[in-house]
Design an enzyme around this catalytic site. Structure first.
Site, PDB file in Angstrom:
ATOM      1  N   GLY A  10       0.978  -1.377  -0.095  1.00 28.43           N
ATOM      2  CA  GLY A  10      -0.033  -0.002   0.056  1.00 28.43           C
ATOM      3  C   GLY A  10       0.740   1.118  -0.111  1.00 28.43           C
ATOM      4  O   GLY A  10       0.441   2.254   0.816  1.00 28.43           O
ATOM      5  N   ARG A  35      -1.401  -1.392  -6.295  1.00 30.71           N
ATOM      6  CA  ARG A  35      -2.113  -2.125  -7.514  1.00 30.71           C
ATOM      7  C   ARG A  35      -1.707  -1.060  -8.781  1.00 30.71           C
ATOM      8  O   ARG A  35      -1.697  -1.007  -9.751  1.00 30.71           O
ATOM      9  CB  ARG A  35      -3.344  -2.062  -7.313  1.00 30.71           C
ATOM     10  N   ARG A  36      -1.536   0.381  -8.146  1.00 30.37           N
ATOM     11  CA  ARG A  36      -1.542   1.229  -9.363  1.00 30.37           C
ATOM     12  C   ARG A  36      -0.245   1.740  -9.741  1.00 30.37           C
ATOM     13  O   ARG A  36       0.751   2.338  -8.999  1.00 30.37           O
ATOM     14  CB  ARG A  36      -2.240   2.643  -8.533  1.00 30.37           C
ATOM     15  N   SER A 139      -5.508  -0.623  13.779  1.00 32.73           N
ATOM     16  CA  SER A 139      -6.428   0.551  13.818  1.00 32.73           C
ATOM     17  C   SER A 139      -6.835   0.826  15.116  1.00 32.73           C
ATOM     18  O   SER A 139      -7.006  -0.358  15.553  1.00 32.73           O
ATOM     19  CB  SER A 139      -7.515   0.590  12.725  1.00 32.73           C
ATOM     20  N   TYR A 152     -15.490  -3.926   9.093  1.00 32.84           N
ATOM     21  CA  TYR A 152     -13.944  -3.270   9.043  1.00 32.84           C
ATOM     22  C   TYR A 152     -13.256  -3.463  10.462  1.00 32.84           C
ATOM     23  O   TYR A 152     -12.310  -3.978  10.465  1.00 32.84           O
ATOM     24  CB  TYR A 152     -14.158  -1.649   8.864  1.00 32.84           C
ATOM     25  N   PRO A 182      -3.573   3.278  14.324  1.00 32.89           N
ATOM     26  CA  PRO A 182      -3.784   4.704  14.318  1.00 32.89           C
ATOM     27  C   PRO A 182      -5.322   5.142  14.411  1.00 32.89           C
ATOM     28  O   PRO A 182      -6.282   4.067  14.126  1.00 32.89           O
ATOM     29  CB  PRO A 182      -3.680   5.114  12.856  1.00 32.89           C
ATOM     30  N   VAL A 185      -6.773   9.310  10.494  1.00 31.11           N
ATOM     31  CA  VAL A 185      -5.631   9.573   9.649  1.00 31.11           C
ATOM     32  C   VAL A 185      -6.252  10.122   8.409  1.00 31.11           C
ATOM     33  O   VAL A 185      -6.908   9.417   7.703  1.00 31.11           O
ATOM     34  CB  VAL A 185      -4.551   8.966   9.204  1.00 31.11           C
TER      35      VAL A 185
HETATM   36  P1  NDP Z   1      -5.256   4.920   1.604  1.00 33.45           P
HETATM   37  O1  NDP Z   1      -6.608   4.715   1.028  1.00 33.45           O
HETATM   38  O2  NDP Z   1      -4.690   6.341   1.423  1.00 33.45           O
HETATM   39  O3  NDP Z   1      -4.197   3.956   1.258  1.00 33.45           O
HETATM   40  C1  NDP Z   1      -4.374   2.409   1.169  1.00 33.45           C
HETATM   41  C2  NDP Z   1      -3.371   1.832   0.446  1.00 33.45           C
HETATM   42  O4  NDP Z   1      -3.626   0.266   0.350  1.00 33.45           O
HETATM   43  C3  NDP Z   1      -3.166   2.077  -0.980  1.00 33.45           C
HETATM   44  O5  NDP Z   1      -1.817   2.323  -1.152  1.00 33.45           O
HETATM   45  C4  NDP Z   1      -3.568   1.029  -1.914  1.00 33.45           C
HETATM   46  O6  NDP Z   1      -2.762   0.946  -2.847  1.00 33.45           O
HETATM   47  C5  NDP Z   1      -3.329  -0.190  -0.876  1.00 33.45           C
HETATM   48  N1  NDP Z   1      -4.168  -1.094  -1.399  1.00 33.45           N
HETATM   49  C6  NDP Z   1      -5.654  -1.312  -1.030  1.00 33.45           C
HETATM   50  N2  NDP Z   1      -6.330  -2.208  -1.424  1.00 33.45           N
HETATM   51  C7  NDP Z   1      -5.407  -3.017  -2.042  1.00 33.45           C
HETATM   52  C8  NDP Z   1      -5.033  -4.531  -2.719  1.00 33.45           C
HETATM   53  N3  NDP Z   1      -6.325  -4.885  -2.837  1.00 33.45           N
HETATM   54  N4  NDP Z   1      -3.999  -4.757  -3.051  1.00 33.45           N
HETATM   55  C9  NDP Z   1      -2.843  -4.358  -2.803  1.00 33.45           C
HETATM   56  N5  NDP Z   1      -2.923  -2.889  -2.463  1.00 33.45           N
HETATM   57  C10 NDP Z   1      -3.908  -2.476  -1.983  1.00 33.45           C
HETATM   58  O7  NDP Z   1      -5.433   4.684   3.213  1.00 33.45           O
HETATM   59  P2  NDP Z   1      -4.588   4.793   4.491  1.00 33.45           P
HETATM   60  O8  NDP Z   1      -3.129   5.157   4.191  1.00 33.45           O
HETATM   61  O9  NDP Z   1      -5.078   5.405   5.441  1.00 33.45           O
HETATM   62  O10 NDP Z   1      -4.461   3.149   5.027  1.00 33.45           O
HETATM   63  C11 NDP Z   1      -3.179   2.437   5.130  1.00 33.45           C
HETATM   64  C12 NDP Z   1      -3.554   1.563   6.368  1.00 33.45           C
HETATM   65  O11 NDP Z   1      -3.823   2.172   7.470  1.00 33.45           O
HETATM   66  C13 NDP Z   1      -4.835   0.572   6.141  1.00 33.45           C
HETATM   67  O12 NDP Z   1      -4.690  -0.831   6.620  1.00 33.45           O
HETATM   68  C14 NDP Z   1      -5.830   1.293   7.118  1.00 33.45           C
HETATM   69  O13 NDP Z   1      -6.966   0.397   7.419  1.00 33.45           O
HETATM   70  C15 NDP Z   1      -5.173   1.733   8.091  1.00 33.45           C
HETATM   71  N6  NDP Z   1      -5.625   2.655   8.902  1.00 33.45           N
HETATM   72  C16 NDP Z   1      -5.912   3.934   8.347  1.00 33.45           C
HETATM   73  C17 NDP Z   1      -6.681   5.022   9.085  1.00 33.45           C
HETATM   74  C18 NDP Z   1      -6.955   6.096   8.686  1.00 33.45           C
HETATM   75  O14 NDP Z   1      -7.654   6.974   9.333  1.00 33.45           O
HETATM   76  N7  NDP Z   1      -6.639   6.615   7.503  1.00 33.45           N
HETATM   77  C19 NDP Z   1      -6.613   4.705  10.633  1.00 33.45           C
HETATM   78  C20 NDP Z   1      -6.132   3.586  11.171  1.00 33.45           C
HETATM   79  C21 NDP Z   1      -5.670   2.507  10.141  1.00 33.45           C
HETATM   80  P3  NDP Z   1      -3.552   0.533  -4.630  1.00 33.45           P
HETATM   81  O15 NDP Z   1      -4.975   1.367  -4.610  1.00 33.45           O
HETATM   82  O16 NDP Z   1      -2.468   1.305  -5.554  1.00 33.45           O
HETATM   83  O17 NDP Z   1      -3.481  -0.776  -4.549  1.00 33.45           O
HETATM   84  C1  8X3 Z   2      -9.492   3.861  10.370  1.00 30.68           C
HETATM   85  C2  8X3 Z   2      -9.655   4.697  11.725  1.00 30.68           C
HETATM   86  O1  8X3 Z   2     -11.958   5.048  12.917  1.00 30.68           O
HETATM   87  O2  8X3 Z   2     -12.184   5.477  10.817  1.00 30.68           O
HETATM   88  O3  8X3 Z   2      -9.023   2.590  10.594  1.00 30.68           O
HETATM   89  O4  8X3 Z   2     -12.150   3.232  11.579  1.00 30.68           O
HETATM   90  S1  8X3 Z   2     -11.536   4.710  11.816  1.00 30.68           S
END
Ligand code: NDP
Ligand code: 8X3
Length: 251
Positions: A10, A35-36, A139, A152, A182, A185
């Site tokens: 990711g 993936r992108r 999370s 989720y 986290p 975010v």
């Molecule tokens: P983003 O949506 O910005 O990033 C998600 C990343 O995951 C992208 O790089 C995407 O890449 C990759 N991804 C998603 N699906 C797939 C797949 N099927 N195969 C490969 N890669 C995949 O979100 P965040 O940066 O916020 O999320 C990162 C992590 O942090 C996640 O696990 C999320 O649950 C966790 N998190 C986020 C929080 C928030 O509030 N933002 C809080 C707590 C945890 P691509 O699409 O190019 O494949």
């Molecule tokens: C992402 C944080 O609170 O949106 O994991 O589930 S929350």
């Protein structure tokens, strides 16, 4: 000292991209996954002047593609020191009685099974070398359930359980396992959760200062810089305006 090799899933967005940037500046070689492809290429171009970067394009839901990609790494990229299992998303925010099966499958397949598929390819090298560090991005949703968070939250509770289980199984090999949890975010997370509805996504963060992906990347770097005998097992990070999974102070 040799640069450590860190593999980040990711890495095309949010926390993964911010982590790639900070690790590139701190003596890590990077394997960036997502993936992108165009985003991965752009990240590689951006970071190339600071470190060596290798990119892998695969969907973590596809076990065979995941295995093929990781097994295709050239020999001098195979000794992965740090695995950051970050790829993941929420899909939807619906009560259990009306949730979509496609959303449920996506969350379980990406957040749980994808993390396992990637780990399965990386762990044998770590056990063989008797060293390594796995960081799983969980999370607050994996510590506390909130209304409409159902699947989720379940997927992130699974990440928390896997993190603890990995630590129990891998500590005899000198492998560190860290769970980073986290709160809110601001990334593409909410845009993905709400299927491209940017206005609804922006409302999630309205009236408060959420965490930035760089805040999480800083903690990841700190975790990776701890002395050999120290492992940060479990770290929960909130924005100051957040008191629990569902308590948020807005202006
Ligand atoms: P983003 O949506 O910005 O990033 C998600 C990343 O995951 C992208 O790089 C995407 O890449 C990759 N991804 C998603 N699906 C797939 C797949 N099927 N195969 C490969 N890669 C995949 O979100 P965040 O940066 O916020 O999320 C990162 C992590 O942090 C996640 O696990 C999320 O649950 C966790 N998190 C986020 C929080 C928030 O509030 N933002 C809080 C707590 C945890 P691509 O699409 O190019 O494949
Ligand atoms: C992402 C944080 O609170 O949106 O994991 O589930 S929350």
């Amino acid at each position: 000292m040799n640069k450590r090799i860190a593999l980040i899933t990711g890495a095309t967005s949010g926390i993964g991209a911010a982590t790639a940037r900070i690790l590139a500046a701190h003596n890590f070689k990077l394997i960036l996954c997502g993936r992108r492809i165009e985003r991965l290429n752009a990240m590689a171009d951006e970071l190339m002047s600071q470190t060596e970067v290798y990119t892998l394009v695969f969907d973590v839901r596809d076990q065979q593609a995941t295995a093929r990609s990781l097994q295709s790494l050239p020999v001098d990229w195979k000794s992965i020191d740090v695995l950051i299992n970050n790829a993941g998303n929420a899909h939807g925010l619906d009560p259990i009685q009306s949730g979509s099966i496609a959303d449920w499958d996506a969350m379980i397949d990406i957040n749980v099974k994808g993390l396992l598929y990637v780990s399965k390819e990386v762990i044998p090298g770590m056990t063989e070398r008797k060293s390594g560090h796995i960081i799983n991005i969980g999370s607050i949703a994996g510590k506390e359930v909130y209304p409409n968070g159902n699947v989720y939250c379940a997927s992130k509770f699974a990440v928390d359980a896997l993190t603890k289980g990995m630590r129990m199984d891998l500590y005899p090999f000198g492998i560190k396992v860290t769970g980073i949890h986290p709160g809110m975010v601001e990334t593409e997370f909410s845009v993905v959760r709400f299927k491209g509805d940017e206005e609804r996504a922006a409302n999630v963060y309205k009236g408060l200062e959420p965490l930035k992906p760089e805040d999480i990347a800083d903690v990841i770097l700190y975790t990776l810089q701890a002395p050999k005998h120290v492992v940060l097992a479990d770290v929960t990070i909130f924005p100051t305006a957040q008191g629990s999974a569902s308590l948020v102070k807005r202006d």
